[in-house]
Design a protein around this motif. Sequence first.
Motif, mmCIF file in Angstrom:
data_model
loop_
_atom_site.group_PDB
_atom_site.id
_atom_site.type_symbol
_atom_site.label_atom_id
_atom_site.label_comp_id
_atom_site.label_asym_id
_atom_site.label_seq_id
_atom_site.Cartn_x
_atom_site.Cartn_y
_atom_site.Cartn_z
ATOM 1 N N ALA A 114 0.844 -1.199 0.000
ATOM 2 C CA ALA A 114 0.000 0.000 0.000
ATOM 3 C C ALA A 114 0.877 1.246 0.000
ATOM 4 O O ALA A 114 2.044 1.213 0.437
ATOM 5 N N GLU A 115 0.299 2.374 -0.463
ATOM 6 C CA GLU A 115 1.045 3.629 -0.492
ATOM 7 C C GLU A 115 1.421 4.072 0.915
ATOM 8 O O GLU A 115 2.499 4.647 1.109
ATOM 9 N N GLY A 116 0.573 3.828 1.873
ATOM 10 C CA GLY A 116 0.867 4.186 3.262
ATOM 11 C C GLY A 116 2.106 3.458 3.781
ATOM 12 O O GLY A 116 2.903 4.016 4.536
ATOM 13 N N THR A 117 2.307 2.225 3.347
ATOM 14 C CA THR A 117 3.482 1.457 3.754
ATOM 15 C C THR A 117 4.748 2.093 3.174
ATOM 16 O O THR A 117 5.767 2.223 3.872
ATOM 17 N N VAL A 118 4.667 2.513 1.918
ATOM 18 C CA VAL A 118 5.822 3.157 1.280
ATOM 19 C C VAL A 118 6.143 4.454 2.002
ATOM 20 O O VAL A 118 7.311 4.760 2.269
ATOM 21 N N LYS A 119 5.108 5.238 2.369
ATOM 22 C CA LYS A 119 5.331 6.491 3.100
ATOM 23 C C LYS A 119 5.976 6.220 4.439
ATOM 24 O O LYS A 119 6.877 6.954 4.880
#
Length: 186
Positions: free
Chosen positions: A157-162
């Motif tokens: 997920a994008e949140g994980t990358v952030k």
Amino acid sequence: MTVTKEPRLGEPPPADTVVRAERLDGPDFDAIYHAHFRSLTVQLTAYCGDLSQAQDLVQEAFCRAFARWSRVSRYDDPVAWVRRVAWNLATSRWRRLRTARSWLSRQREETVPGPGPDRVALTAALALLPLQHRRAVVLYHLADMSVSEIARQEGVAEGTVKSWLHRGRAALATHLTTTKEVNDNE
């Protein structure tokens, strides 16, 4: 052929007899060599820029003329033949040198200055990060990929990358500050 004493038929000439050979079929090689060596050398020096190289080229041209003198001496201008051979030799030598230089330049390893202290510190700090954090920081800052592109590539997920980016930057800041403080104290 001129002989000072003529021996009788079948007898060898006496030891003190001087025999001179005069060419009747063309100019004498020695006379042409002595008359034109210097002028040809001057011409070739102007052409190739090196006196010793010019002397070698003219000498080689005269050697080739001497080997073929029975034919070259019958030309209208044997010196022109020698000159042309010398110029051809100079051109061939220049081409060989150019080819050799080109080959050598392809064979040489170019020396590149080593990495600077900042790059060494950054590489060392990146090596201390966990694999996912390091990959996220490198892809985002060095490969100029967006958070969504990184998320798609890594399958998260994008949140994980952030989160990886935040933690990776924080860890890098700590490692680089510590490295800078150590370097400043030295």
